[in-house]
Design an enzyme around this catalytic site. Structure first.
Site, mmCIF file in Angstrom:
data_model
loop_
_atom_site.group_PDB
_atom_site.id
_atom_site.type_symbol
_atom_site.label_atom_id
_atom_site.label_comp_id
_atom_site.label_asym_id
_atom_site.label_seq_id
_atom_site.Cartn_x
_atom_site.Cartn_y
_atom_site.Cartn_z
ATOM 1 N N ASP A 67 13.740 -14.890 23.306
ATOM 2 C CA ASP A 67 12.942 -14.629 24.471
ATOM 3 C C ASP A 67 13.101 -13.139 24.976
ATOM 4 O OD1 ASP A 67 15.456 -15.016 25.530
ATOM 5 O OD2 ASP A 67 14.923 -16.928 26.400
ATOM 6 N N ASP A 138 19.417 -25.754 34.370
ATOM 7 C CA ASP A 138 18.156 -26.970 34.478
ATOM 8 C C ASP A 138 17.784 -27.432 33.170
ATOM 9 O OD1 ASP A 138 16.766 -24.711 33.510
ATOM 10 O OD2 ASP A 138 15.604 -24.571 34.887
ATOM 11 N N HIS A 140 17.160 -25.768 30.290
ATOM 12 C CA HIS A 140 16.255 -24.870 29.440
ATOM 13 C C HIS A 140 17.003 -24.471 28.178
ATOM 14 C CE1 HIS A 140 17.189 -21.336 32.186
ATOM 15 N NE2 HIS A 140 17.709 -21.100 30.746
ATOM 16 N N GLU A 145 11.157 -23.986 30.463
ATOM 17 C CA GLU A 145 11.475 -24.689 31.718
ATOM 18 C C GLU A 145 10.919 -26.054 31.901
ATOM 19 O OE1 GLU A 145 13.784 -23.241 33.391
ATOM 20 O OE2 GLU A 145 13.475 -21.306 34.303
HETATM 21 C C1 F6R Z 1 18.647 -16.404 26.678
HETATM 22 C C2 F6R Z 1 18.045 -17.738 27.033
HETATM 23 C C3 F6R Z 1 18.516 -18.881 27.889
HETATM 24 C C4 F6R Z 1 20.184 -18.669 28.366
HETATM 25 C C5 F6R Z 1 20.533 -19.786 29.350
HETATM 26 C C6 F6R Z 1 21.780 -19.678 29.538
HETATM 27 O O1 F6R Z 1 18.132 -15.902 25.532
HETATM 28 O O2 F6R Z 1 17.326 -18.012 25.900
HETATM 29 O O3 F6R Z 1 18.133 -19.902 27.471
HETATM 30 O O4 F6R Z 1 20.702 -19.177 27.040
HETATM 31 O O5 F6R Z 1 19.674 -19.293 30.619
HETATM 32 O O6 F6R Z 1 22.438 -18.643 29.994
HETATM 33 P P1 F6R Z 1 23.913 -18.070 30.430
HETATM 34 O O7 F6R Z 1 24.482 -18.264 29.051
HETATM 35 O O8 F6R Z 1 23.984 -16.664 30.795
HETATM 36 O O9 F6R Z 1 24.304 -19.161 31.011
#
Ligand code: F6R
Length: 260
Positions: A67, A138, A140, A145
């Protein structure tokens, strides 16, 4: 789904790096999907060590990001292309070449079209051999989301308040500085990867991990779609695993898994 439960981030990162590098070394189709955020950072550190010690290189491997934020300055350190450059690109890192790092174009004038083009790039590359994932509190994955399509392709998404709160730590603890929109691989796109591996540590992830592993498949918790993937590994620490009912069984199954 194999669930590996580790005592600390270091042992988790070493096991995850061992598997990732084994899969890429043995595959003739050397395309990885890479995540950002804090979860994969110890794994990336281990990949840099392996490159330094001559055990593995990402030279010649193509990498597709999950992303990218929309509307973030090109030189912002939290622009995901820049994060991945800092972590992975160059002979002094993992050997990954700049031209082999693909990220969605978050500054394109038409983000919807940029998302479509990115999805096509993944297809043109013949798909992703192994996709690395983190998980949001959450539920994702990527930035898919809650209550989106379980079959979505790469698309424009808006971030939940929860995700922006969680990510404020990357933006001087100021939620107003966290972008509101992004381009993310869709759940359908992620599900086409030949293999997926998800990393999660810490208490904030325990609810999402419980839903991912033991909950019903539901758009409310997007990561649960991975239950439908034939080749998924979940790497978590004891705290993230603390709400799993059948943790002992997962440990036993992990011990008896067949390596790739
Ligand atoms: C990042 C992504 C998100 C993160 C998620 C967890 O490229 O796609 O899904 O993996 O928000 O983030 P952290 O690892 O910072 O807790």
């Amino acid at each position: 789904m194999y669930v590996g439960i580790f005592p600390d981030k270091k042992s988790l990162a070493e096991a995850a790096a061992h598997h990732l590098t084994q899969v890429i070394t043995e595959s003739t189709h050397k395309v990885i999907g890479v995540a950002t955020g804090s979860s994969p950072l110890p794994l990336y550190e281990e990949l840099r060590r392996m490159h330094r010690d001559g055990e593995f290189t990402l030279r010649g491997v193509r990498a597709f990001a999950l992303d990218e934020y929309i509307g973030i300055d090109d030189d912002h350190p939290e622009r995901y292309r820049n994060v991945l450059r800092t972590e992975l690109v160059g002979e002094d890192k993992t050997g990954l070449r700049e031209e082999d790092l693909m990220t969605p174009d978050g500054s394109a004038p038409n983000a919807v079209e940029a998302a479509r083009i990115y999805d096509q790039h993944i297809r043109d590359a013949g798909g992703i051999t192994i996709q690395l994932l983190g998980i949001g509190s959450d539920g994702h994955i990527g930035f898919n989301e809650p209550a989106g399509s379980l079959a979505s392709r790469t698309h424009v998404e808006i971030l939940t308040q929860k995700t922006r709160e969680d990510n404020a730590r990357f933006f001087e603890d100021d939620i107003d500085k966290v972008p509101t929109r992004c381009i993310t691989q869709g759940l359908g796109t992620i599900m086409e990867a030949h293999e997926t591996m998800l990393i999660a540590t810490g208490e904030k992830k325990a609810d999402a991990i419980r839903e991912l592993v033991e909950g019903a498949v539901s758009a409310k918790w997007p990561a649960t779609i991975l239950q439908m993937h034939p080749n998924t590994r979940i790497y978590i620490d004891e705290v993230a695993a603390s709400k799993l009912e059948l943790a002992d069984f997962y440990r036993a199954r992990w011990e008896q898994r067949h390596e790739a």
